[in-house]
Scaffold this active site. Structure first.
Site, PDB file in Angstrom:
ATOM      1  N   ARG A 165      -2.247  -1.165   5.460  1.00 37.07           N
ATOM      2  CA  ARG A 165      -3.421  -1.666   4.733  1.00 37.07           C
ATOM      3  C   ARG A 165      -3.104  -2.997   4.051  1.00 37.07           C
ATOM      4  O   ARG A 165      -3.956  -3.887   3.979  1.00 37.07           O
ATOM      5  CB  ARG A 165      -3.873  -0.632   3.699  1.00 37.07           C
ATOM      6  CG  ARG A 165      -4.527   0.600   4.295  1.00 37.07           C
ATOM      7  CD  ARG A 165      -4.917   1.612   3.225  1.00 37.07           C
ATOM      8  NE  ARG A 165      -3.774   2.329   2.683  1.00 37.07           N
ATOM      9  CZ  ARG A 165      -3.832   3.194   1.676  1.00 37.07           C
ATOM     10  NH1 ARG A 165      -5.010   3.434   1.088  1.00 37.07           N
ATOM     11  NH2 ARG A 165      -2.751   3.823   1.254  1.00 37.07           N
ATOM     12  N   CYS A 174       0.867  -1.184   0.000  1.00 32.66           N
ATOM     13  CA  CYS A 174       0.000   0.000   0.000  1.00 32.66           C
ATOM     14  C   CYS A 174       0.899   1.228   0.000  1.00 32.66           C
ATOM     15  O   CYS A 174       1.649   1.447  -0.946  1.00 32.66           O
ATOM     16  CB  CYS A 174      -0.970  -0.024   1.181  1.00 32.66           C
ATOM     17  SG  CYS A 174      -0.204  -0.196   2.805  1.00 32.66           S
TER      18      CYS A 174
END
Length: 280
Positions: free
Chosen positions: A243, A238
């Site tokens: 994430r 990410c």
């Protein structure tokens, strides 16, 4: 949750409520918004501040084995303690912590399915009281970095036909339309775009509105529809790896993929490397 490959990696809010006073369970809150803990947290939970607690103070890296042992000891955690992680943003940083603690060999790790969102929606209790636990001696294993990818490894494997790179950012970040995320100046990069060949499967598509994970069938359809299967080597990324750690958790713990690595250098590193290949 028995439909998942490793249902033991998740607990629900009822389980947490039933174990609030269990001395063998330690709740750890890991939030993107590090001020939320002071606003209120699940009784008995300790605070993990990602800016401080698990970052090396000099190099861009995590704390080492000794650092983790000291951290866990301060929280009264032993090698037999069941750790339950939860947080905001559908468990971004909770999943990041799960991934990191897995490297150091802690066996009894769980995520609270739904995190703060689910706990709050059900009107369950919060407290501002900060718990204090008796110091323990914790023994971590040397970091197993087989679940971690580094930039040179990613670059070397770009032409591997069995590799599936998953960019879990938003479509706007992936396309290069968005260079800097609003309110995230520390996650900036010199260039926008994505790593060549990466498939865009935003992390958020794996979560329900209440913050819980989608069913195993839905998750298999999401990744299968992008030609990502358990037979592939998978690297997720990410901007800084939190994430993509969420996606790592989904693939390994919920779907049972065996060969998944999280590239935590992610776009803040790749997007600023001299002559790094980029697509838009």
């Amino acid at each position: 949750m028995s439909e998942y490959a490793h249902p033991e990696a998740l607990v629900d809010t009822n389980w947490v409520a039933d174990h609030l006073n269990d001395p063998n369970v330690r709740l750890i809150e890991a939030d993107e918004d590090v001020l939320l803990y002071e606003v209120g947290h699940i009784p008995g939970a300790v605070k993990l501040d990602w800016h401080v607690d698990v970052q090396d103070p000099l190099s861009r890296d995590f704390i080492d084995q000794e650092g983790l042992e000291k951290l866990f000891g301060n929280w009264g955690i032993t090698n037999d303690t069941t750790i339950v992680l939860y947080g905001d943003r559908n468990n971004w940083y909770a999943a990041y912590s799960y991934w990191l603690f897995t490297q150091y060999g802690h066996k009894n790790l769980k995520l609270l399915n739904g995190g703060r969102t689910k706990w709050e929606a059900e009107g369950r209790p919060y407290t501002k009281e900060v718990p204090h636990y008796e110091h323990t001696t914790y023994h971590a294993q040397p970091a197993d970095e087989s679940i971690r990818a580094f930039r040179d490894q990613v670059l070397a494997e770009l032409k591997n036909p069995n590799l599936r790179l998953i960019d879990v950012r938003s479509p706007q970040e992936y396309s290069g339309e968005l260079l800097h995320m609003v309110n995230y100046p520390q996650e900036g990069a010199q260039r926008a775009g994505h790593i060549p060949g990466a498939k865009n499967i935003p992390w958020a598509v794996t979560a329900n509105a209440d913050g819980t994970f989608k069913s195993a069938e839905e998750l298999r359809d999401i990744y299968g529809g992008k030609d990502v299967s358990p037979d592939n080597q998978v690297i997720s990324y990410c901007r800084i790896g939190e994430r993509s750690a969420h996606t790592w958790f989904v693939l390994t713990q919920l779907l049972g993929f065996q060969n998944v690595r999280n590239y935590d250098g992610s776009w803040t590193e790749w997007g600023s490397l001299v002559r790094s290949p980029i697509e838009r």
